[in-house]
Design a protein around this motif. Structure first.
Motif, PDB file in Angstrom:
ATOM      1  N   LEU A   8     -30.461  -3.789  21.545  1.00  0.00           N
ATOM      2  CA  LEU A   8     -29.943  -2.996  22.850  1.00  0.00           C
ATOM      3  C   LEU A   8     -30.565  -1.873  22.898  1.00  0.00           C
ATOM      4  O   LEU A   8     -30.525  -0.806  21.949  1.00  0.00           O
ATOM      5  CB  LEU A   8     -28.388  -2.735  23.288  1.00  0.00           C
ATOM      6  N   LEU A  19     -31.783  -5.882  26.507  1.00  0.00           N
ATOM      7  CA  LEU A  19     -31.785  -6.280  24.724  1.00  0.00           C
ATOM      8  C   LEU A  19     -33.135  -7.465  25.109  1.00  0.00           C
ATOM      9  O   LEU A  19     -32.717  -8.576  25.268  1.00  0.00           O
ATOM     10  CB  LEU A  19     -30.255  -7.647  25.453  1.00  0.00           C
ATOM     11  N   ALA A  37     -25.007  -2.189  30.219  1.00  0.00           N
ATOM     12  CA  ALA A  37     -25.170  -3.284  28.667  1.00  0.00           C
ATOM     13  C   ALA A  37     -23.753  -3.886  28.527  1.00  0.00           C
ATOM     14  O   ALA A  37     -23.621  -5.043  27.962  1.00  0.00           O
ATOM     15  CB  ALA A  37     -25.801  -3.336  28.584  1.00  0.00           C
ATOM     16  N   LEU A  38     -23.281  -2.552  28.078  1.00  0.00           N
ATOM     17  CA  LEU A  38     -22.282  -2.997  26.934  1.00  0.00           C
ATOM     18  C   LEU A  38     -21.089  -3.897  27.343  1.00  0.00           C
ATOM     19  O   LEU A  38     -20.733  -4.339  26.648  1.00  0.00           O
ATOM     20  CB  LEU A  38     -21.399  -1.557  26.767  1.00  0.00           C
ATOM     21  N   LEU A  41     -22.454  -7.766  26.936  1.00  0.00           N
ATOM     22  CA  LEU A  41     -23.210  -7.977  25.594  1.00  0.00           C
ATOM     23  C   LEU A  41     -22.529  -9.382  25.250  1.00  0.00           C
ATOM     24  O   LEU A  41     -22.823  -9.983  25.074  1.00  0.00           O
ATOM     25  CB  LEU A  41     -22.897  -6.903  24.498  1.00  0.00           C
ATOM     26  N   THR A  44     -23.472 -11.886  27.506  1.00  0.00           N
ATOM     27  CA  THR A  44     -25.019 -12.221  27.217  1.00  0.00           C
ATOM     28  C   THR A  44     -25.900 -13.107  25.818  1.00  0.00           C
ATOM     29  O   THR A  44     -26.964 -13.679  26.191  1.00  0.00           O
ATOM     30  CB  THR A  44     -26.416 -10.989  27.412  1.00  0.00           C
ATOM     31  N   VAL A  45     -25.075 -12.321  25.495  1.00  0.00           N
ATOM     32  CA  VAL A  45     -25.306 -13.137  24.216  1.00  0.00           C
ATOM     33  C   VAL A  45     -24.995 -14.785  23.608  1.00  0.00           C
ATOM     34  O   VAL A  45     -25.921 -15.338  22.961  1.00  0.00           O
ATOM     35  CB  VAL A  45     -24.608 -12.228  22.190  1.00  0.00           C
ATOM     36  N   VAL A  52     -25.887  -7.337  17.332  1.00  0.00           N
ATOM     37  CA  VAL A  52     -26.218  -6.537  18.293  1.00  0.00           C
ATOM     38  C   VAL A  52     -26.035  -4.725  17.814  1.00  0.00           C
ATOM     39  O   VAL A  52     -25.635  -4.610  17.497  1.00  0.00           O
ATOM     40  CB  VAL A  52     -25.515  -6.237  20.014  1.00  0.00           C
ATOM     41  N   ILE A  54     -26.831  -1.523  19.046  1.00  0.00           N
ATOM     42  CA  ILE A  54     -27.482  -0.550  19.892  1.00  0.00           C
ATOM     43  C   ILE A  54     -27.657   0.908  19.419  1.00  0.00           C
ATOM     44  O   ILE A  54     -27.265   1.697  18.746  1.00  0.00           O
ATOM     45  CB  ILE A  54     -25.808  -0.260  20.177  1.00  0.00           C
TER      46      ILE A  54
END
Length: 78
Positions: A8, A19, A37-38, A41, A44-45, A52, A54
């Protein structure tokens, strides 16, 4: 079986947080803010999980997280 690895980071051109899967220049997801984003995560993953890395705005590594936590190969507090 190894986990997929993601990074990220903030894209200098678009000013968005991206990402990206390791080995790809294509974004899996883009976010307007780092906090957005956090928060996203884990979703999204995906269920298969991943590691990830960061990064901060200056591109230094801030931290590394594993999703889901149960797939973390290290038994550490971090």
């Amino acid at each position: 079986m190894s986990l997929d690895k993601y990074t990220l980071h903030k894209d200098g051109k678009s000013e968005k947080w991206r990402l990206e899967k390791e080995g790809s220049n294509r974004a899996k997801a883009q976010f307007d803010t780092k906090s957005e984003a956090l928060k996203s995560l884990r979703d999204t993953v995906g269920p298969s999980g991943g590691s990830v890395r960061i990064r901060k705005v200056d591109n230094t590594i801030q931290e590394e997280r594993t999703y889901p936590r149960s797939k973390d190969p290290k038994k550490s507090k971090g």
